[in-house]
Design a protein around this motif. Structure first.
Motif, PDB file in Angstrom:
ATOM      1  N   SER A  57       6.073   1.755   9.881  1.00 26.58           N
ATOM      2  CA  SER A  57       7.273   2.210   9.180  1.00 26.58           C
ATOM      3  C   SER A  57       7.556   1.301   7.998  1.00 26.58           C
ATOM      4  N   PHE A  58       7.978   1.923   6.915  1.00 23.79           N
ATOM      5  CA  PHE A  58       8.468   1.150   5.777  1.00 23.79           C
ATOM      6  C   PHE A  58       9.821   0.562   6.167  1.00 23.79           C
ATOM      7  N   VAL A  59      10.134  -0.614   5.629  1.00 26.27           N
ATOM      8  CA  VAL A  59      11.403  -1.273   5.927  1.00 26.27           C
ATOM      9  C   VAL A  59      12.138  -1.552   4.620  1.00 26.27           C
ATOM     10  N   ARG A  60      13.413  -1.227   4.592  1.00 32.32           N
ATOM     11  CA  ARG A  60      14.287  -1.542   3.461  1.00 32.32           C
ATOM     12  C   ARG A  60      13.675  -1.160   2.106  1.00 32.32           C
ATOM     13  N   LEU A  61      13.277   0.091   1.964  1.00 33.23           N
ATOM     14  CA  LEU A  61      12.742   0.549   0.680  1.00 33.23           C
ATOM     15  C   LEU A  61      13.827   0.493  -0.389  1.00 33.23           C
ATOM     16  N   THR A  62      13.489  -0.026  -1.547  1.00 30.38           N
ATOM     17  CA  THR A  62      14.419  -0.006  -2.676  1.00 30.38           C
ATOM     18  C   THR A  62      14.397   1.395  -3.279  1.00 30.38           C
ATOM     19  N   ASP A  63      15.351   1.677  -4.122  1.00 32.47           N
ATOM     20  CA  ASP A  63      15.381   2.975  -4.798  1.00 32.47           C
ATOM     21  C   ASP A  63      14.119   3.173  -5.634  1.00 32.47           C
ATOM     22  N   THR A  83      10.537  11.989   2.667  1.00 32.17           N
ATOM     23  CA  THR A  83      11.809  12.719   2.694  1.00 32.17           C
ATOM     24  C   THR A  83      12.287  12.964   4.118  1.00 32.17           C
ATOM     25  N   ALA A  84      11.369  12.916   5.082  1.00 32.42           N
ATOM     26  CA  ALA A  84      11.736  13.157   6.478  1.00 32.42           C
ATOM     27  C   ALA A  84      11.965  11.858   7.245  1.00 32.42           C
ATOM     28  N   ARG A  85      11.102  10.866   7.022  1.00 30.42           N
ATOM     29  CA  ARG A  85      11.209   9.589   7.745  1.00 30.42           C
ATOM     30  C   ARG A  85      10.451   8.519   6.973  1.00 30.42           C
ATOM     31  N   ASP A  86      10.734   7.283   7.301  1.00 31.71           N
ATOM     32  CA  ASP A  86      10.130   6.157   6.581  1.00 31.71           C
ATOM     33  C   ASP A  86       8.852   5.660   7.250  1.00 31.71           C
ATOM     34  N   SER A  87       8.083   6.545   7.843  1.00 33.76           N
ATOM     35  CA  SER A  87       6.849   6.134   8.515  1.00 33.76           C
ATOM     36  C   SER A  87       5.633   6.551   7.690  1.00 33.76           C
ATOM     37  N   TYR A  88       4.513   5.930   7.996  1.00 35.62           N
ATOM     38  CA  TYR A  88       3.268   6.203   7.288  1.00 35.62           C
ATOM     39  C   TYR A  88       2.112   6.148   8.273  1.00 35.62           C
ATOM     40  N   THR A  89       0.978   6.693   7.841  1.00 35.93           N
ATOM     41  CA  THR A  89      -0.251   6.632   8.624  1.00 35.93           C
ATOM     42  C   THR A  89      -1.416   6.389   7.676  1.00 35.93           C
ATOM     43  N   TRP A 126      -2.701  -3.276   1.478  1.00 38.78           N
ATOM     44  CA  TRP A 126      -2.225  -2.202   0.597  1.00 38.78           C
ATOM     45  C   TRP A 126      -0.710  -2.250   0.496  1.00 38.78           C
ATOM     46  N   LEU A 127      -0.048  -2.370   1.623  1.00 36.80           N
ATOM     47  CA  LEU A 127       1.417  -2.403   1.632  1.00 36.80           C
ATOM     48  C   LEU A 127       1.952  -3.650   0.941  1.00 36.80           C
ATOM     49  N   ALA A 181       7.781  -3.718   2.490  1.00 38.16           N
ATOM     50  CA  ALA A 181       7.974  -4.353   3.797  1.00 38.16           C
ATOM     51  C   ALA A 181       7.661  -3.291   4.851  1.00 38.16           C
ATOM     52  N   PHE A 182       7.154  -3.736   5.994  1.00 34.82           N
ATOM     53  CA  PHE A 182       6.751  -2.781   7.021  1.00 34.82           C
ATOM     54  C   PHE A 182       6.940  -3.379   8.403  1.00 34.82           C
ATOM     55  N   LYS A 183       6.918  -2.506   9.413  1.00 34.50           N
ATOM     56  CA  LYS A 183       7.040  -2.954  10.796  1.00 34.50           C
ATOM     57  C   LYS A 183       6.322  -1.972  11.708  1.00 34.50           C
TER      58      LYS A 183
END
Length: 120
Positions: free
Chosen positions: A13-19, A50-56, A83-84, A90-92
């Protein structure tokens, strides 16, 4: 000796994404769409920001022995993290799943094709 193919999936999951980060992800979203997902040596990233802050990330690796999957999994995790981090995300919650495709069960269609080949 048979070369083994490994499919490695790294989720998080992405954490605290800025605008600005969210805008950049949205702008690049078409190339990271789930419908374009595939396992590649360099890793393919998908997300639906747009749905959630997760990635794969999906990685394709190979090795000569079953135990090579451990090193392949570590390389995939490091590549995803790099990459991140290079982009300042930031990620978790890294969750990784690795599959040795030589051990994967055959689908019904694959079993039928193998049986037809064996009777010819």
């Amino acid at each position: 000796m048979t070369t083994r193919t490994f499919r490695i999936t790294v989720r998080g999951s992405f954490v605290r994404l800025t605008d600005e980060q969210r805008a950049a992800l949205l702008a690049a979203a078409p190339e990271h769409d789930l419908l374009r997902a595939g396992f590649t040596p360099e890793g393919h990233l998908t997300y639906e920001i747009t749905a959630r802050d997760s990635y794969t990330f999906r990685f394709l690796e190979s090795g000569d022995a079953e135990e090579d999957i451990v090193d392949a999994t570590a390389r995939a995790e490091l590549a995803a993290e790099a990459w991140l981090s290079e982009r300042g995300y930031a990620f978790k919650h890294f969750r990784t799943h690795a599959q040795d495709m030589t051990l994967a069960p055959l689908s019904k269609r694959q079993r039928q094709a193998a049986a037809a080949t064996n009777t010819d």
